[in-house]
Design an enzyme around this catalytic site. Structure first.
Site, PDB file in Angstrom:
ATOM      1  N   LYS A 147       0.834  -1.198   0.000  1.00 14.04           N
ATOM      2  CA  LYS A 147       0.000   0.000   0.000  1.00 14.04           C
ATOM      3  C   LYS A 147       0.877   1.260   0.000  1.00 14.04           C
ATOM      4  O   LYS A 147       2.064   1.177   0.325  1.00 14.04           O
ATOM      5  CB  LYS A 147      -0.894  -0.016   1.241  1.00 14.04           C
ATOM      6  CG  LYS A 147      -0.094  -0.047   2.532  1.00 14.04           C
ATOM      7  CD  LYS A 147      -0.971  -0.345   3.729  1.00 14.04           C
ATOM      8  CE  LYS A 147      -0.165  -0.319   4.997  1.00 14.04           C
ATOM      9  NZ  LYS A 147      -0.852  -0.890   6.133  1.00 14.04           N
ATOM     10  N   TYR A 155      15.975  31.359   6.006  1.00 15.82           N
ATOM     11  CA  TYR A 155      14.828  32.200   6.362  1.00 15.82           C
ATOM     12  C   TYR A 155      14.839  32.584   7.840  1.00 15.82           C
ATOM     13  O   TYR A 155      15.211  31.772   8.691  1.00 15.82           O
ATOM     14  CB  TYR A 155      13.527  31.465   6.063  1.00 15.82           C
ATOM     15  CG  TYR A 155      13.213  31.395   4.590  1.00 15.82           C
ATOM     16  CD1 TYR A 155      13.053  32.569   3.841  1.00 15.82           C
ATOM     17  CD2 TYR A 155      13.074  30.175   3.950  1.00 15.82           C
ATOM     18  CE1 TYR A 155      12.767  32.499   2.485  1.00 15.82           C
ATOM     19  CE2 TYR A 155      12.784  30.099   2.602  1.00 15.82           C
ATOM     20  CZ  TYR A 155      12.631  31.271   1.868  1.00 15.82           C
ATOM     21  OH  TYR A 155      12.352  31.204   0.543  1.00 15.82           O
TER      22      TYR A 155
HETATM   23  C1  LIG Z   1      -0.201  -1.706   6.952  1.00  9.11           C
HETATM   24  C2  LIG Z   1      -0.829  -2.920   7.409  1.00  9.11           C
HETATM   25  C3  LIG Z   1      -0.072  -4.045   7.765  1.00  9.11           C
HETATM   26  C4  LIG Z   1       1.422  -4.043   7.831  1.00  9.11           C
HETATM   27  O1  LIG Z   1       1.895  -3.469   9.021  1.00  9.11           O
HETATM   28  P1  LIG Z   1       3.444  -3.381   9.356  1.00  9.11           P
HETATM   29  O2  LIG Z   1       3.543  -2.867  10.724  1.00  9.11           O
HETATM   30  O3  LIG Z   1       4.028  -2.459   8.345  1.00  9.11           O
HETATM   31  O4  LIG Z   1       3.961  -4.765   9.189  1.00  9.11           O
HETATM   32  C5  LIG Z   1      -0.740  -5.212   8.081  1.00  9.11           C
HETATM   33  N1  LIG Z   1      -2.085  -5.272   8.068  1.00  9.11           N
HETATM   34  C6  LIG Z   1      -2.859  -4.215   7.766  1.00  9.11           C
HETATM   35  C7  LIG Z   1      -4.330  -4.354   7.785  1.00  9.11           C
HETATM   36  C8  LIG Z   1      -2.264  -3.002   7.437  1.00  9.11           C
HETATM   37  O5  LIG Z   1      -3.003  -1.948   7.145  1.00  9.11           O
END
Ligand SMILES: *Cc1c(COP(=O)(O)O)cnc(C)c1O
Length: 834
Positions: A502, A727
């Site tokens: 993702k 700045y």
């Molecule tokens: C992002 C996510 C993961 C992975 O989590 P990590 O801590 O990066 O391993 C697993 N399950 C769901 C539903 C997620 O949204």
């Protein structure tokens, strides 16, 4: 040299389980079902790894036409017409066969080992000696228990010098590699911290590596590594006491003390280094086109080898000046007009061509594949055989277009024109092709650039690559593969793996990463939104993809692109079910998310009866039921995590009973895999760990961070006391101060919170603080006391020794936020160490 099946059976002391086609002669060894090129003459070894078992790929390999197999288990399926050799251990058989092959040749073989520089020394020796010898060498860094046998297998009658490297990761391995390589000359490059895991001490490491040199006539090494020097002394002493072997000649070099080659001075200029030494009572010197210490050390080692081979000092000096940086990696970059460019423009030999073509074949994002290939300068085969082989290889890899550059390849155009579906063009020189370049209109294709150094293909890569500002996020694809393996080793063999890609794969890319995961056969991918999934499908990803936030507007796309939605509410369930019924679709694969304590998404376990009712009459086929752990990394919350697991399994049992069929159950994320192994269940969802960050900070896993954010110096400024920086004049020079302005700012994702000394960057191996506030596109760093910083110099923002975990801590956040915050205008470059 070719081997018959009966000969091989005899060599590996195997049992012929089944006789098929006789009359075959084997000249290729095959370990990977995905890399079948010449099935008729290949012998497939079913190797057993920690997780992958070559025996599961027998049928796939058979279907690609392979008929010769070495196995340790009796195959479960029928393989009519195949020769099947059974041995106790397939890796041992592979090694035994290569030992036998090695013994057929009497020419000198140089065996190279050491912690660093093995591949560079090998490639440079090749550059330095290719005019005098027909050389066989390890492709790229094939130096493992598997890579070495494959390298040695390439030896044939036309060669007269071998260059092989040996690398080990644990005790006991070098002895085996020595038997396979049987070096006559040894080169020990150096000893460092690299790969310390699996060894007890530096001394043990040295002793282990020395095993490679048991039977060499000469050992070439740098005496200034005291552990190596002492190790060699006691190693020889032990032999002398046992009177078991003739003296090995030592050829050492040193910058500190007397040695065969005594280096007297090393003088660095702007872009070259002059090295002076004493050898056999004479002063000799040479110049190399590098100024970094590692290159200088490697060059001196090569110098010693050439002196030992009695190459004339003037010839050495002339060739050394021509040395070029060895491209250690295959890089994938975005090209203009939506092309993907693989730039491997530093060498052209048949084995590295195959490696590059494999890398090209992994790229599923474009249907069209073009190879721009120069003459292959170094080969034992005749030109006619060679280009036939190249043509066949291009055919097997489904290349659509070849642009051949050089006299030799052009002369053999007929070999390529025979290939159906391959468009061909030939040019005598790179210049001639460049004049035609704009007629080609390269669009939406993968292009491999593969050329010998003299063809200067870097000119072509400049034309093909997308120009972007000079801040890049480098992504190491091998580190991905490593991390994946690290976590797979924590799982039961039957536990599946879903990789979380993702948010643009946590900022590191989309199809580029997914291609790799598909290649390494993960079971599932998960994205946040449907359009991310659509992009993966369009790029040729065929793995099942779960969509965590399926919106109503994307239902069409979900069905059309065969994505699998996560259902977490009754409204959503009803909407999607209605959509399916309207289209008369049954048994559509979906995932059900349960709420067990995170309080983000999911059906409350209190609502279970309602959920069961809704599922019963739906058009869904439930692929999996899952929940998400809220604090799997936190030891203080372990009781809460345990309760989440219990609630989840309880609910799953009820759902399974109602549905009457089994589905995949999963709850563990990265930290859960490691800290709560009993929650690994049927599948785990690997996220941040894949990208090299151990979110539980246990420090227990050999992970590699996959990305490195690099930028360059735009300008250097010298400030006086009381001058200010940036700045609102936030940065103040207390004394004479030197600053560098670098090309990265908060618009690139370098957070403003990192300004005014909070954040640090790395330049020339030094950690230096940010001075003043971070600007939109620029940041100033304090480089007082760092010598020789020039405009254009590289600056590391994170990666390569500066962990993203530190940067996140400075910014008061977590690595996830830094990784996903790198803006899309930062160019991504993917690479693989060959
Ligand atoms: C992002 C996510 C993961 C992975 O989590 P990590 O801590 O990066 O391993 C697993 N399950 C769901 C539903 C997620 O949204």
């Amino acid at each position: 040299m070719q081997y018959t099946i009966p000969t091989i059976v005899q060599i590996v002391k195997g049992k012929l389980l089944q006789t098929g086609t006789d009359d075959v002669s084997i000249d290729r060894l095959l370990l990977d079902s995905r890399k079948v090129l010449f099935p008729a003459t290949s012998l497939f070894f079913a190797l057993k790894g920690d997780r992958r078992n070559g025996h599961s790929f027998l049928l796939e390999t058979y279907e690609k036409g392979v008929r010769n197999f070495v196995v340790s288990e009796v195959p479960e399926m029928e393989l009519p017409g195949a020769n099947i050799i059974q041995v106790k251990d397939t890796l041992t058989a592979l090694q035994t066969l290569s030992i036998h092959h090695r013994k057929q040749f009497k020419f000198p073989v140089i065996g190279i080992t050491g912690s660093n520089g093995k591949t560079i020394v090998k490639e440079w020796l090749n550059q330095l000696l290719e005019a005098d010898y027909s050389i066989v060498k390890s492709p790229k860094s094939y130096n493992s228990q598997i890579g070495v046998p494959l390298s040695v297998w390439q030896m044939n009658e036309q060669h007269n010098l071998g260059l092989f490297e040996a690398g080990i990761s644990q005790s006991g391995e070098m002895e085996k590699l020595e038997k396979i390589i049987q070096p006559t000359i040894g080169v020990f490059t150096n000893i460092g911290e690299a790969h310390s895991q699996g060894f007890m001490s530096m001394r043990q490491k040295v002793n282990e590596k020395l095993q490679l040199f048991k039977h060499v006539n000469t050992l070439i090494y740098c005496k200034d590594y005291s552990e190596i020097n002492e190790g060699i002394a006691s190693y020889l002493h032990q032999f002398q006491q046992a009177e078991s072997r003739p003296d090995m000649k030592l050829f050492d070099w040193s910058v500190k003390t007397s040695a065969t080659v005594r280096v007297c001075s090393i003088k660095k200029k702007r872009n070259a280094t002059t090295i002076e030494a004493e050898y056999k009572g004479e002063k000799i010197s040479l110049k190399v086109p590098f100024i970094d210490d590692a290159s200088i050390e490697n060059a001196i080692t090569c110098w010693c080898v050439l002196l030992h081979e009695n190459v004339d000092q003037n010839v050495i000096a002339e060739r050394m000046l021509q040395l070029t940086q060895v491209a250690m990696r295959l890089e994938l970059k975005k090209g203009t007009n939506n092309c993907s460019i693989i730039n491997d423009s530093y060498s052209a030999d048949i084995s590295s061509l195959k490696i590059a073509l494999d890398f090209l074949a992994q790229q599923q994002q474009h249907a069209k594949r073009t190879v721009i290939l120069s003459d292959i300068l170094q080969s034992a085969e005749s030109d006619a055989e060679l280009y036939d082989l190249v043509a066949k290889t291009l055919k097997e890899k489904h290349i659509n277009r070849l642009i051949g550059i050089g006299d030799h390849i052009s002369r053999h155009h007929k070999s390529f024109e025979k290939i159906e579906g391959l468009e061909t063009h030939f040019y005598p020189t790179t210049e001639a092709f460049k004049r035609d370049f704009y007629h080609y209109n390269f669009t939406n294709e993968s292009i491999l650039l593969k050329g010998a150094r003299v063809f200067k293909f870097e000119q072509l890569s400049r034309l093909l690559e997308q120009k972007a500002h000079q801040t890049v996020l480098e992504i190491n694809l091998e580190a991905f593969a490593n991390n994946l393996k690290v976590y797979q080793q924590l799982l039961q063999p039957s536990t599946k793996m879903m990789a979380m890609v993702k948010a643009f794969s946590y900022g590191s890319g989309s199809y580029e990463v997914a291609n790799l995961l598909q290649f390494h056969k993960v079971d599932y991918l998960a994205v946040a939104y449907a359009d991310e999934g659509v992009e993966l499908r369009k790029a040729g990803i065929t793995l099942p993809i779960m969509v965590m936030n399926p919106e109503e507007s994307s239902y069409d796309a979900i069905v059309q692109f065969e994505l699998q939605p996560d259902l977490f509410s009754f409204q959503e369930m009803q909407d999607f079910d209605g959509f399916l019924k309207q289209q008369n679709i049954k048994d559509f694969p979906v995932h059900v998310e349960l709420e067990t304590g995170m309080n983000r998404l999911g059906f409350d376990v209190q609502e279970l009866p309602l959920l069961l009712d809704a599922l019963k009459n739906s058009s869904f086929k439930v692929q999996s039921v899952f929940s998400h752990l809220a604090a799997s990394e936190d030891p203080n919350e372990d009781e809460f995590t345990r309760q989440q697991g219990e609630k989840f399994l309880h609910a799953c049992a009820a759902i399974e009973e109602t549905l009457g069929y089994k589905f995949i159950k999963h709850i563990a994320n990265t930290a859960g895999i490691l800290r709560h192994p009993h929650l690994q269940l049927d599948m785990v969802r690997l996220g941040i760990g894949l990208y090299g960050v151990d979110s539980a900070e246990t420090g227990r896993l050999p992970l590699q961070e996959v990305s490195a954010l690099k930028t360059t110096v735009a300008q250097v400024k010298h400030l006086h006391p009381n001058d200010t920086v940036g700045y609102n004049r936030r940065g103040k020079a207390k004394e004479n101060t030197v600053i560098a302005t670098v090309r990265i700012g908060y618009a690139d994702g370098y957070e403003r919170r990192l300004g005014n000394g909070v954040g640090k960057m790395m330049i020339k191996g030094n950690l230096v603080p940010v001075i003043g506030s971070v600007c939109m596109d620029m940041t100033m760093i304090d480089i007082t006391n760092i010598e020789d910083v020039k405009e254009g110099d590289e600056v590391t923002v994170f990666g390569n020794g500066l962990s993203i975990v530190n940067v996140a801590k400075w910014a008061g956040t977590i690595p996830y936020e830094i990784m996903t915050g790198i803006s899309q205008r930062v160019k991504r470059v993917y690479f693989e160490e060959g």
